[in-house]
Design a protein around this motif. Structure first.
Motif, PDB file in Angstrom:
ATOM      1  N   ALA A 214      -0.854   2.631  -0.210  1.00  0.00           N
ATOM      2  CA  ALA A 214       0.592   2.678  -0.415  1.00  0.00           C
ATOM      3  C   ALA A 214       1.358   2.553   0.894  1.00  0.00           C
ATOM      4  N   CYS A 215       0.805   3.119   1.977  1.00  0.00           N
ATOM      5  CA  CYS A 215       1.524   3.085   3.251  1.00  0.00           C
ATOM      6  C   CYS A 215       1.050   1.954   4.163  1.00  0.00           C
TER       7      CYS A 215
ATOM      8  N   TYR B 263     -12.282   4.496 -11.239  1.00  0.00           N
ATOM      9  CA  TYR B 263     -11.105   4.282 -12.083  1.00  0.00           C
ATOM     10  C   TYR B 263     -10.209   5.516 -12.148  1.00  0.00           C
ATOM     11  N   ARG B 264      -8.921   5.267 -12.103  1.00  0.00           N
ATOM     12  CA  ARG B 264      -7.911   6.288 -12.351  1.00  0.00           C
ATOM     13  C   ARG B 264      -6.974   5.779 -13.432  1.00  0.00           C
ATOM     14  N   PRO B 265      -6.488   6.647 -14.310  1.00  0.00           N
ATOM     15  CA  PRO B 265      -5.564   6.175 -15.355  1.00  0.00           C
ATOM     16  C   PRO B 265      -4.219   5.750 -14.788  1.00  0.00           C
ATOM     17  N   GLU B 266      -3.859   6.235 -13.614  1.00  0.00           N
ATOM     18  CA  GLU B 266      -2.583   5.879 -13.006  1.00  0.00           C
ATOM     19  C   GLU B 266      -2.783   5.637 -11.516  1.00  0.00           C
ATOM     20  N   TYR B 267      -1.946   4.744 -10.967  1.00  0.00           N
ATOM     21  CA  TYR B 267      -1.975   4.417  -9.544  1.00  0.00           C
ATOM     22  C   TYR B 267      -0.559   4.492  -8.995  1.00  0.00           C
ATOM     23  N   PRO B 268      -0.398   4.601  -7.683  1.00  0.00           N
ATOM     24  CA  PRO B 268       0.961   4.585  -7.126  1.00  0.00           C
ATOM     25  C   PRO B 268       1.710   3.315  -7.553  1.00  0.00           C
ATOM     26  N   PRO B 269       3.033   3.360  -7.613  1.00  0.00           N
ATOM     27  CA  PRO B 269       3.804   2.209  -8.115  1.00  0.00           C
ATOM     28  C   PRO B 269       3.517   0.907  -7.378  1.00  0.00           C
ATOM     29  N   GLU B 270       3.200   0.996  -6.050  1.00  0.00           N
ATOM     30  CA  GLU B 270       2.994  -0.241  -5.295  1.00  0.00           C
ATOM     31  C   GLU B 270       1.573  -0.761  -5.353  1.00  0.00           C
TER      32      GLU B 270
ATOM     33  N   VAL C  57     -13.378   0.165  -9.518  1.00  0.00           N
ATOM     34  CA  VAL C  57     -12.243  -0.757  -9.472  1.00  0.00           C
ATOM     35  C   VAL C  57     -11.954  -1.158  -8.029  1.00  0.00           C
ATOM     36  N   GLY C  58     -11.312  -2.305  -7.902  1.00  0.00           N
ATOM     37  CA  GLY C  58     -10.783  -2.749  -6.619  1.00  0.00           C
ATOM     38  C   GLY C  58      -9.280  -2.621  -6.653  1.00  0.00           C
ATOM     39  N   ALA C  59      -8.705  -1.923  -5.696  1.00  0.00           N
ATOM     40  CA  ALA C  59      -7.267  -1.665  -5.685  1.00  0.00           C
ATOM     41  C   ALA C  59      -6.625  -2.335  -4.476  1.00  0.00           C
ATOM     42  N   TYR C  60      -5.396  -2.793  -4.662  1.00  0.00           N
ATOM     43  CA  TYR C  60      -4.664  -3.458  -3.585  1.00  0.00           C
ATOM     44  C   TYR C  60      -3.169  -3.389  -3.894  1.00  0.00           C
ATOM     45  N   ARG C  61      -2.365  -3.735  -2.901  1.00  0.00           N
ATOM     46  CA  ARG C  61      -0.919  -3.659  -3.075  1.00  0.00           C
ATOM     47  C   ARG C  61      -0.394  -4.832  -3.913  1.00  0.00           C
ATOM     48  N   LYS C  62       0.587  -4.541  -4.754  1.00  0.00           N
ATOM     49  CA  LYS C  62       1.252  -5.588  -5.513  1.00  0.00           C
ATOM     50  C   LYS C  62       2.078  -6.456  -4.562  1.00  0.00           C
TER      51      LYS C  62
ATOM     52  N   GLU D 166       1.218  -8.630  -2.333  1.00  0.00           N
ATOM     53  CA  GLU D 166       0.696  -8.715  -0.968  1.00  0.00           C
ATOM     54  C   GLU D 166       1.123 -10.035  -0.322  1.00  0.00           C
ATOM     55  N   THR D 167       1.611  -9.969   0.937  1.00  0.00           N
ATOM     56  CA  THR D 167       2.105 -11.166   1.617  1.00  0.00           C
ATOM     57  C   THR D 167       1.147 -11.711   2.663  1.00  0.00           C
ATOM     58  N   SER D 168       0.216 -10.914   3.156  1.00  0.00           N
ATOM     59  CA  SER D 168      -0.707 -11.390   4.183  1.00  0.00           C
ATOM     60  C   SER D 168      -1.686 -12.398   3.597  1.00  0.00           C
ATOM     61  N   PRO D 169      -1.732 -13.628   4.137  1.00  0.00           N
ATOM     62  CA  PRO D 169      -2.702 -14.605   3.632  1.00  0.00           C
ATOM     63  C   PRO D 169      -4.141 -14.117   3.738  1.00  0.00           C
ATOM     64  N   ALA D 170      -4.464 -13.413   4.830  1.00  0.00           N
ATOM     65  CA  ALA D 170      -5.839 -12.923   5.003  1.00  0.00           C
ATOM     66  C   ALA D 170      -6.188 -11.914   3.907  1.00  0.00           C
ATOM     67  N   VAL D 171      -5.281 -10.993   3.637  1.00  0.00           N
ATOM     68  CA  VAL D 171      -5.539  -9.990   2.594  1.00  0.00           C
ATOM     69  C   VAL D 171      -5.577 -10.656   1.229  1.00  0.00           C
ATOM     70  N   ARG D 172      -4.686 -11.624   1.003  1.00  0.00           N
ATOM     71  CA  ARG D 172      -4.739 -12.353  -0.272  1.00  0.00           C
ATOM     72  C   ARG D 172      -6.075 -13.073  -0.417  1.00  0.00           C
TER      73      ARG D 172
END
Length: 301
Positions: A139-140, A150-157, A272-277, A279-285
Motif C-alpha cells: 500500500a505504501c 488468501y485474504r477475504p479483503e485487501y487494502p483499497p489500493e 495469491v499474488g498481490a500488487y497495486r491497482k 501500477e505505472t512502473s513498466p518494470a513492475v507491470r
C-alpha cells in the motif's frame, strides 16, 4: 544538431557519392545536400569537399567528425532500445516479498525464472515478509509484488490473483500412532493439540482447524500461535502438536515430522499474488504480467 543530419553525413562519407547515398537514404539528392549543408552550417566547418569534376572527399575535420558521428548514432540507437525495452517491462527494478510457505510451492520460483528469461534484464530483489507487513508495504510502495495466503479483503489500493489452490494435509509427529494411517480420520485428532502460524490463524488455518474438528465431532484444542509454518513444523517434530499445512510443505523435511492426508475432510488453501491497482512502473507491470502467466500455466507435479 539533428540525428538525421548525422545519419546522412555518415552515409555520404561511406559512399563518397551523393547519388548512391541518396538511394541508401531514400532521399532526393537536393534534400541530402541540404542536410549536409545544414550540418556544416551548424558546426561552422566544411566536412565534405564537393568537386564538380571529382568525387566528394572528406576534409580533415570531416574525418575526425565521422568517428564521433558514428558513436553518437550508435549511442542513440542503444538509448532508443533501452527505452523501448523498459516500456515493455524487460528492464528495470522490482521488489518482491513472500511468505515462507510460498517458497515451497514452486510458483514463486516459476515467476522469478520468467523474470530472468533470456532478453530480460529485470533486477528483482526478494525478501521474506509476513502477510500483514506485505499488505502494508504494498500500500505504501515499499514492495511491488507480494506472494501471500488468501485474504477475504485487501487494502483499497491492492488487488490479488490466485496463483495456486492446494490441498491441506496433516503434519504430525512421525512417532505418533496416527502416522500408521495412510489417511487420518478427523475423529482420531480429538486428543491432539493444533498449532498454526499467527498470521494465518484468523484467515485460513483457523477455519481449516474448525472444519476438521466439526468433521471429527470435537472442539479443537490449540497451542499458542507461532511465527510461520516452519515454526509450526518444528513444534510438530518435537511431538508438541499437529498442524494443518499446505501440501507443498511436504517438501520440507524436518526430523520427526510425517505428512498424511485427511481421510474424511478436504480443506484447501490458496496462494495469491498481490500488487497495486493501476501500477505505472513498466518494470513492475512486467513482473505482474509474468505473475499472470504463471497463474494461467498448467499446474505441474
Amino acid at each position: 544538431m539533428e540525428l538525421r543530419w548525422l545519419e546522412s553525413f555518415v552515409v555520404v562519407a561511406e559512399e563518397l557519392h551523393f547519388a548512391r547515398a541518396s538511394d541508401r537514404l531514400h532521399l532526393a539528392p537536393s534534400a541530402l545536400s541540404a542536410q549536409i549543408r545544414a550540418l556544416e552550417s551548424h558546426l561552422g566547418v566544411r566536412l565534405i569537399d564537393r568537386g564538380r569534376r571529382t568525387r566528394p572527399a572528406l576534409t580533415g575535420a570531416g574525418r575526425l567528425f565521422l568517428d564521433e558521428a558514428r558513436l553518437t548514432l550508435a549511442q542513440a540507437a542503444r538509448a532508443e532500445a533501452v527505452g523501448r525495452r523498459a516500456g515493455r517491462g524487460e528492464l528495470g527494478h522490482a521488489q518482491i516479498a513472500y511468505v515462507a510457505s510460498a517458497a515451497f510451492s514452486g510458483v514463486l520460483t516459476d515467476v522469478l525464472t520468467r523474470c530472468a528469461a533470456p532478453g530480460t534484464e529485470l533486477t528483482v530483489q526478494v525478501r521474506e515478509l509476513e502477510t500483514p507487513a506485505q499488505l502494508e508495504a504494498l500500500a505504501c510502495g515499499d514492495i511491488d509484488v507480494g506472494f501471500l495466503r488468501y485474504r477475504p479483503e485487501y487494502p483499497p489500493e491492492v488487488t490479488a490473483i490466485c496463483l495456486l489452490t492446494e490441498q491441506v494435509v496433516l503434519a504430525l509427529p512421525a512417532a505418533s500412532p496416527l502416522a500408521a494411517h495412510d489417511a487420518v480420520p478427523a475423529a482420531r485428532l480429538r486428543d491432539e493439540c493444533f498449532v498454526a502460524p499467527h498470521f494465518d490463524e484468523e484467515y485460513g488455518c483457523r477455519d481449516q482447524i474448525l472444519e476438521v474438528a466439526e468433521r471429527g465431532g470435537f472442539s479443537a484444542r490449540c497451542a499458542p500461535p507461532v511465527r510461520d509454518f516452519i515454526a509450526a513444523l518444528t513444534m510438530v517434530g518435537g511431538g508438541l502438536a499437529v498442524a494443518l499445512v499446505p501440501d507443498s510443505l511436504r517438501r520440507v523435511q524436518i526430523p520427526g515430522v510425517a505428512y498424511r492426508p485427511l481421510a474424511d475432510a478436504a480443506p484447501t488453501t490458496r496462494l495469491v499474488g498481490a500488487y497495486r491497482k493501476g501500477e505505472t512502473s513498466p518494470a513492475v507491470r512486467g513482473v505482474i504480467r509474468r505473475l499472470r502467466e504463471a497463474a494461467a500455466a498448467p499446474a505441474t507435479a
